[in-house]
Design a protein around this motif. Sequence first.
Motif, PDB file in Angstrom:
ATOM      1  N   ARG A  21       0.886  -1.079  -0.157  1.00 55.91           N
ATOM      2  CA  ARG A  21       0.158  -0.057  -0.031  1.00 55.91           C
ATOM      3  C   ARG A  21       0.829   1.563   0.052  1.00 55.91           C
ATOM      4  N   ARG A  22       0.037   2.447  -0.324  1.00 55.09           N
ATOM      5  CA  ARG A  22       0.979   3.508  -0.273  1.00 55.09           C
ATOM      6  C   ARG A  22       1.031   4.085   1.172  1.00 55.09           C
ATOM      7  N   GLU A  23       1.947   5.025   1.432  1.00 57.28           N
ATOM      8  CA  GLU A  23       2.174   5.480   2.675  1.00 57.28           C
ATOM      9  C   GLU A  23       1.002   6.117   3.307  1.00 57.28           C
ATOM     10  N   GLU A  24       0.586   5.691   4.315  1.00 54.55           N
ATOM     11  CA  GLU A  24      -0.572   6.388   5.133  1.00 54.55           C
ATOM     12  C   GLU A  24      -0.066   6.959   6.458  1.00 54.55           C
ATOM     13  N   ALA A  25      -0.989   7.831   6.918  1.00 55.43           N
ATOM     14  CA  ALA A  25      -0.712   8.672   8.183  1.00 55.43           C
ATOM     15  C   ALA A  25      -0.616   7.592   9.231  1.00 55.43           C
ATOM     16  N   PRO A  26       0.339   8.067  10.051  1.00 57.31           N
ATOM     17  CA  PRO A  26       0.610   7.199  11.245  1.00 57.31           C
ATOM     18  C   PRO A  26      -0.712   6.745  12.090  1.00 57.31           C
ATOM     19  N   GLU A  27      -1.569   7.680  11.998  1.00 55.10           N
ATOM     20  CA  GLU A  27      -2.825   7.690  12.996  1.00 55.10           C
ATOM     21  C   GLU A  27      -3.624   6.490  12.294  1.00 55.10           C
ATOM     22  N   ALA A  28      -3.725   6.141  10.990  1.00 53.62           N
ATOM     23  CA  ALA A  28      -4.277   5.180  10.248  1.00 53.62           C
ATOM     24  C   ALA A  28      -3.794   3.883  10.570  1.00 53.62           C
ATOM     25  N   ILE A  29      -2.364   3.672  10.478  1.00 52.51           N
ATOM     26  CA  ILE A  29      -1.898   2.710  11.033  1.00 52.51           C
ATOM     27  C   ILE A  29      -2.089   2.164  12.220  1.00 52.51           C
ATOM     28  N   GLU A  30      -1.979   3.207  13.313  1.00 55.55           N
ATOM     29  CA  GLU A  30      -2.539   2.852  14.699  1.00 55.55           C
ATOM     30  C   GLU A  30      -3.949   2.340  14.938  1.00 55.55           C
ATOM     31  N   ALA A  31      -4.929   2.941  13.984  1.00 59.46           N
ATOM     32  CA  ALA A  31      -6.239   2.595  13.968  1.00 59.46           C
ATOM     33  C   ALA A  31      -6.262   1.057  13.642  1.00 59.46           C
ATOM     34  N   GLU A  32      -5.380   0.698  12.481  1.00 53.42           N
ATOM     35  CA  GLU A  32      -5.602  -0.416  11.984  1.00 53.42           C
ATOM     36  C   GLU A  32      -4.777  -1.556  12.745  1.00 53.42           C
ATOM     37  N   ALA A  33      -3.984  -1.131  13.670  1.00 52.79           N
ATOM     38  CA  ALA A  33      -3.233  -2.142  14.537  1.00 52.79           C
ATOM     39  C   ALA A  33      -3.910  -2.536  15.595  1.00 52.79           C
ATOM     40  N   THR A  34      -5.172  -1.839  15.947  1.00 50.06           N
ATOM     41  CA  THR A  34      -5.885  -2.461  17.213  1.00 50.06           C
ATOM     42  C   THR A  34      -7.254  -2.588  16.639  1.00 50.06           C
ATOM     43  N   PRO A  35      -7.319  -4.113  16.530  1.00 50.97           N
ATOM     44  CA  PRO A  35      -8.732  -4.504  16.006  1.00 50.97           C
ATOM     45  C   PRO A  35      -9.859  -4.497  16.963  1.00 50.97           C
ATOM     46  N   GLU A  36     -11.068  -4.365  16.499  1.00 49.98           N
ATOM     47  CA  GLU A  36     -12.138  -4.463  17.510  1.00 49.98           C
ATOM     48  C   GLU A  36     -12.448  -5.685  17.760  1.00 49.98           C
ATOM     49  N   PRO A  37     -12.776  -6.198  18.884  1.00 50.17           N
ATOM     50  CA  PRO A  37     -13.066  -7.620  19.570  1.00 50.17           C
ATOM     51  C   PRO A  37     -14.217  -7.973  18.435  1.00 50.17           C
ATOM     52  N   ALA A  38     -14.085  -9.128  18.224  1.00 50.17           N
ATOM     53  CA  ALA A  38     -15.120  -9.692  17.036  1.00 50.17           C
ATOM     54  C   ALA A  38     -15.961 -10.527  18.189  1.00 50.17           C
ATOM     55  N   ALA A  39     -17.403 -10.583  17.706  1.00 52.16           N
ATOM     56  CA  ALA A  39     -18.245 -11.398  18.365  1.00 52.16           C
ATOM     57  C   ALA A  39     -17.818 -12.941  18.207  1.00 52.16           C
ATOM     58  N   PRO A  40     -18.162 -13.767  19.164  1.00 45.88           N
ATOM     59  CA  PRO A  40     -18.001 -15.055  18.894  1.00 45.88           C
ATOM     60  C   PRO A  40     -18.884 -15.686  17.924  1.00 45.88           C
ATOM     61  N   PRO A  41     -18.279 -16.732  17.008  1.00 43.88           N
ATOM     62  CA  PRO A  41     -18.967 -17.129  16.085  1.00 43.88           C
ATOM     63  C   PRO A  41     -20.228 -18.055  16.739  1.00 43.88           C
ATOM     64  N   PRO A  42     -21.116 -17.962  15.899  1.00 45.76           N
ATOM     65  CA  PRO A  42     -22.426 -18.995  16.521  1.00 45.76           C
ATOM     66  C   PRO A  42     -22.101 -20.435  16.391  1.00 45.76           C
ATOM     67  N   PRO A  43     -22.715 -21.254  17.446  1.00 44.51           N
ATOM     68  CA  PRO A  43     -21.963 -22.611  17.682  1.00 44.51           C
ATOM     69  C   PRO A  43     -22.591 -23.362  16.488  1.00 44.51           C
ATOM     70  N   ARG A  44     -21.816 -24.117  16.032  1.00 45.18           N
ATOM     71  CA  ARG A  44     -21.861 -25.010  14.802  1.00 45.18           C
ATOM     72  C   ARG A  44     -22.817 -26.223  15.231  1.00 45.18           C
ATOM     73  N   ARG A  45     -23.809 -26.587  14.286  1.00 43.17           N
ATOM     74  CA  ARG A  45     -24.747 -27.506  14.388  1.00 43.17           C
ATOM     75  C   ARG A  45     -24.524 -28.646  13.286  1.00 43.17           C
ATOM     76  N   ARG A  46     -24.145 -29.939  13.667  1.00 40.90           N
ATOM     77  CA  ARG A  46     -24.081 -30.940  12.437  1.00 40.90           C
ATOM     78  C   ARG A  46     -25.442 -31.016  12.022  1.00 40.90           C
ATOM     79  N   ALA A  47     -25.321 -31.392  10.799  1.00 42.71           N
ATOM     80  CA  ALA A  47     -26.412 -31.857   9.891  1.00 42.71           C
ATOM     81  C   ALA A  47     -26.687 -33.301  10.231  1.00 42.71           C
ATOM     82  N   ALA A  48     -27.893 -33.656  10.678  1.00 39.60           N
ATOM     83  CA  ALA A  48     -28.156 -35.010  10.987  1.00 39.60           C
ATOM     84  C   ALA A  48     -28.157 -35.834   9.480  1.00 39.60           C
ATOM     85  N   LYS A  49     -27.248 -36.816   9.556  1.00 42.37           N
ATOM     86  CA  LYS A  49     -26.866 -37.869   8.267  1.00 42.37           C
ATOM     87  C   LYS A  49     -27.799 -38.941   8.524  1.00 42.37           C
TER      88      LYS A  49
END
Length: 116
Positions: A21-49
Motif C-alpha cells: 500500500r501507499r504510505e498512510e498517516a501514522p494515525e491510520a496505521i495505529e487505528a488498523e493495528a488495534t482490531p475491534e473485538p469480534a463477536a464469538p462465532p455462532p455454535p455449529r450444528r451438525r446436520a443429521a446424516k
Amino acid sequence: MSAAPRFSLRAAVTDSVSTGRREEAPEAIEAEATPEPAAPPPPRRRAAKPPAEPVKTKRPTTREGARGITVWVEPEIYRMIKLVGLDADMTTQDVMMEAIGDLLAKKGKGRIAKTR
C-alpha cells in the motif's frame, strides 16, 4: 551524532513494501493495528446424516462364495508351513487347502476339489 532509529516490528510489518500500500498517516496505521473485538462465532450444528449403507467391495473371483477360517499357530509352525509351500512352489492357501483335504479324507468326509 544522532541515535539510530529503534526497530519496530509493527512498522516493519505495516510498511508500504510489506503491505503493497501507499504510505498512510501514522494515525491510520495505529487505528488498523488495534482490531475491534469480534463477536464469538455462532455454535455449529451438525446436520443429521442418514445412516451410511455398508460399502460392499468386489471380491476376487477366487473368493466368491467362500468363507474365511482363521487359525492361530506358533511362529515355528507358521515358518514350517511357509517352508513347505516354498519347497513345493505352492502358496500358503494351496498348502492349507491340501492339509484340509487330507484331514477330510482321513475322517471319511471325502476330498475337496481344487478351487484354483
